[in-house]
Write an enzyme that holds these catalytic residues in place. Sequence first.
Site, PDB file in Angstrom:
ATOM      1  N   GLU A   1      29.910  40.967  68.536  1.00 16.01           N
ATOM      2  CA  GLU A   1      29.993  39.512  68.431  1.00 16.01           C
ATOM      3  C   GLU A   1      31.185  38.988  69.247  1.00 16.01           C
ATOM      4  OE1 GLU A   1      30.376  38.186  64.389  1.00 16.01           O
ATOM      5  OE2 GLU A   1      30.056  36.090  64.916  1.00 16.01           O
TER       6      GLU A   1
ATOM      7  N   GLU B   1      33.488  38.960  45.375  1.00 16.43           N
ATOM      8  CA  GLU B   1      32.631  39.022  46.556  1.00 16.43           C
ATOM      9  C   GLU B   1      31.276  39.653  46.229  1.00 16.43           C
ATOM     10  OE1 GLU B   1      33.546  41.852  49.674  1.00 16.43           O
ATOM     11  OE2 GLU B   1      33.106  40.382  51.221  1.00 16.43           O
TER      12      GLU B   1
ATOM     13  N   CYS C   1      36.562  40.404  57.172  1.00 19.26           N
ATOM     14  CA  CYS C   1      36.455  41.531  56.231  1.00 19.26           C
ATOM     15  C   CYS C   1      37.038  41.217  54.874  1.00 19.26           C
ATOM     16  CB  CYS C   1      37.202  42.747  56.755  1.00 19.26           C
ATOM     17  SG  CYS C   1      36.675  43.216  58.371  1.00 19.26           S
TER      18      CYS C   1
ATOM     19  N   GLU D   1      24.616  35.281  47.914  1.00 20.34           N
ATOM     20  CA  GLU D   1      24.035  35.657  49.209  1.00 20.34           C
ATOM     21  C   GLU D   1      24.022  37.175  49.428  1.00 20.34           C
ATOM     22  OE1 GLU D   1      26.678  33.727  48.684  1.00 20.34           O
ATOM     23  OE2 GLU D   1      28.253  33.997  50.174  1.00 20.34           O
TER      24      GLU D   1
ATOM     25  N   GLU E   1      30.974  43.317  64.582  1.00 17.53           N
ATOM     26  CA  GLU E   1      32.007  42.326  64.881  1.00 17.53           C
ATOM     27  C   GLU E   1      32.466  42.457  66.333  1.00 17.53           C
ATOM     28  OE1 GLU E   1      34.712  41.210  61.460  1.00 17.53           O
ATOM     29  OE2 GLU E   1      36.208  41.910  62.882  1.00 17.53           O
TER      30      GLU E   1
ATOM     31  N   CYS F   1      45.394  45.383  53.070  1.00 17.55           N
ATOM     32  CA  CYS F   1      44.797  45.952  51.853  1.00 17.55           C
ATOM     33  C   CYS F   1      45.731  46.931  51.145  1.00 17.55           C
ATOM     34  CB  CYS F   1      43.474  46.638  52.175  1.00 17.55           C
ATOM     35  SG  CYS F   1      42.402  45.624  53.191  1.00 17.55           S
TER      36      CYS F   1
ATOM     37  N   LYS G   1      37.307  41.487  45.792  1.00 14.39           N
ATOM     38  CA  LYS G   1      36.059  42.232  46.002  1.00 14.39           C
ATOM     39  C   LYS G   1      35.151  42.137  44.785  1.00 14.39           C
ATOM     40  CE  LYS G   1      36.659  43.909  50.144  1.00 14.39           C
ATOM     41  NZ  LYS G   1      35.739  43.481  51.215  1.00 14.39           N
TER      42      LYS G   1
ATOM     43  N   SER H   1      33.937  35.479  62.377  1.00 13.65           N
ATOM     44  CA  SER H   1      32.801  36.354  62.629  1.00 13.65           C
ATOM     45  C   SER H   1      31.823  36.231  61.471  1.00 13.65           C
ATOM     46  CB  SER H   1      33.310  37.795  62.726  1.00 13.65           C
ATOM     47  OG  SER H   1      32.233  38.680  62.589  1.00 13.65           O
TER      48      SER H   1
END
Lengths: 589, 160
Positions: free
Chosen positions: A287, A372, A310, A377, A284, A514, A369, A330
């Site tokens: 980037e 996720e 994230c 993908e 990141e 978090c 999560k 990102s």
Amino acid sequence: MEQIKVTIDKKTLEVPKGTTILAAAKTIGIDIPTLCYFSLGDMKIENKPGGCRICVVEVEGRRNLAPACATECTPNMMVKTNSMRVLNARRTVLELILSDHPFDCLICAKSGNCELQDMAHRFGVREIPYHGEQSKYRVDTSPSIIRDVDKCIMCRRCEMMCNTVQTVGTLSAINRGFEAVVATAFEMNLEKSSCTYCGQCVAVCPTGALTEVDHTRQVISALADPKKTVIVQTAPAVRAALGEEFGLEAGSLVTGKMVAALRELGFDYIFDTDFAADLTIMEEGTELLSRLNKHLAGDKEVKLPILTSCCPAWVNFFEHNFPELKDIPSTARSPQQMFGAIAKTFYAEKLGISRENMVVVSIMPCLAKKYECQRDEFKTDGNPDVDFAISTRELANFIKQANIDFNALPDEDFDNPLGVSSGAAVIFGTTGGVIEAAVRTAYEIQTGKSLEKVDFDELRGMEGIREATIDVDGFPMRIGIAHGLGNARKLLEDVRDGKSQFHAIEIMACPGGCIGGGGQPLHHGDSSILMARQKAIYCEDAGKTIRKSHENPYIKELYEKFLGKPMSEKAHHLLHTHYFDKRTKITIE
Amino acid sequence: MAEIKLPENKLNQLKEICKSFDNKAGELINVLHKAQELFGYLPAEVQEVVAAELNTPVAHVFGVVSFYSFFTMTPRGRFPISICLGTACYVRGAEKVSDEFKRLLNLKLGETSADGKFSLTGLRCVGACGLAPVVLVGAKVYGRIAPENVKDIIKEYEEL
């Protein structure tokens, strides 16, 4: 501020004008029971619909009882919080609530941590005098969250979180009277709705109406299977909160004990999501610098600000609400997914096992999560990079089931190499942490100089939206930070309207980041718990020998032996992702 | 990704309705009122458009639609029959009248007949308590109805 005098239970006190009876009573140690009322005072989050009537008190000169949470003190008010009239009314209210609540406490996921159960216990309710029809509604199971609205007491906390704080707008009260429930639009399942799985509804639900999908049993099965190598990764925020489940003070760091417990539970390798957080910073950060340098070279096409990626609930949020901006964040995957991708390629090769025989479990403060790691993908031939994500609460229960005396455990270390991390990685667990970690690395790579001071205090704090300008060798890098999706929405609207002045923005879906995730031990509205967890996170960072991601020796080795360099083709394939347009399309027939 | 479809002219009219209330979320009930006049009912598609135009969550729009008995998500019949079930009508036998409609049309409250001719709803007080029990067919008011009158009311419309 004008002070007024009130008398509560024969004690006279002075409070600022505008103080509620509930707040005034609290200052003199009188704990008026509440159910629907909820507040995270320091975060400016409050729910007081005055709907449950558990907090009613008697006010002299007033005909009916007053809800203490929603009634302001008036000069010389005389309040009784425990008269016979109050106690009887309160009990009746509670009995009526309980009369339409399932009696399955023994097998309820919330048992032992339920505010309604606590209330029944506190009032010593031994029988329900009212027998009538009970609410019946289907149970809605999504990849992350289970809704069982038969257990809902219509406190509307979830609705407040979902609409006012997160501005996600998935949950709303529908129908009226006895038929009323909190549901989604057209009563569709959560999975079909705009839900981001941030889990803040679960974090505030007083009963078992909203809970997480429990994956502990699947993890136990994997551990029991001799053919499987089971690898565990732990997110940074978990170590700052897990101890609370074992009676430790909020803010107790239990990194070493957590590692020991996981080893005791039978995981083959105890690794750290923090390793992958360092990896995230490499990707990141590179980037960010690449986009920034293009911008500085006069490239008008380059997309700025760059947004962190994230947080899976945040990703869901912009896919649903700002799909037109999907090339701004990102492309770096979250640390959880980077870890899974490296574990099932690099590390599986190293162990000489197939990815099918490796099970990657992550311990997360987060419910999104769970969703996720099920995204297509992040699968190879149907096999997910991360098999199961279990929450801090689920891990605590697992440890208790396994007869482990957590507090007596010795401190143990993570395994090498995927367990080594920098201080920059651990602060990923709090709002401001990801961007501070990125700045530490980006600064040194960009300038070629070593930072004199690693701590960027200007990026820290608990304000919902923060901004700071970092001097990168003469270049003022403007940084925005938002936590809570409602705050994120404000920054996003500016980006969409071309008004944003930032070069980089960090976004975390949950208030506090978090540490306040939907999978953390329940804070029951005590915001000091979140503050303590944040402090613990920065404390862990300060105690680390390595403070910057690019100085993690195992990260360097991973690039040398496997990935090449940041943003390389291999890194792109394994560590980056793309986003989808999930907005409801309105088309013409 | 969900996808919804509406005819173009109706979609534009609906957007005009929202615009006439300055696309304010606070005007939601007024917008829904007009939208129901336009479509005859408020299908999910219409609610999605209203939510997008007023920049308010569709769950909230649905919350309002499901709360007020005036709003309906099922298409109403050509001859919508509403039986007042308010207190005055109720004590004067509205339930028996309602049961007779249900029996003869073979419909439950809130349903529409298969041929789209009749729909049956209950409502709370039309403000004509002196005529209790009251039945409305479209805008036409029938007062002091007894179960035995129900057959004749239906007959009036059956031929139309």
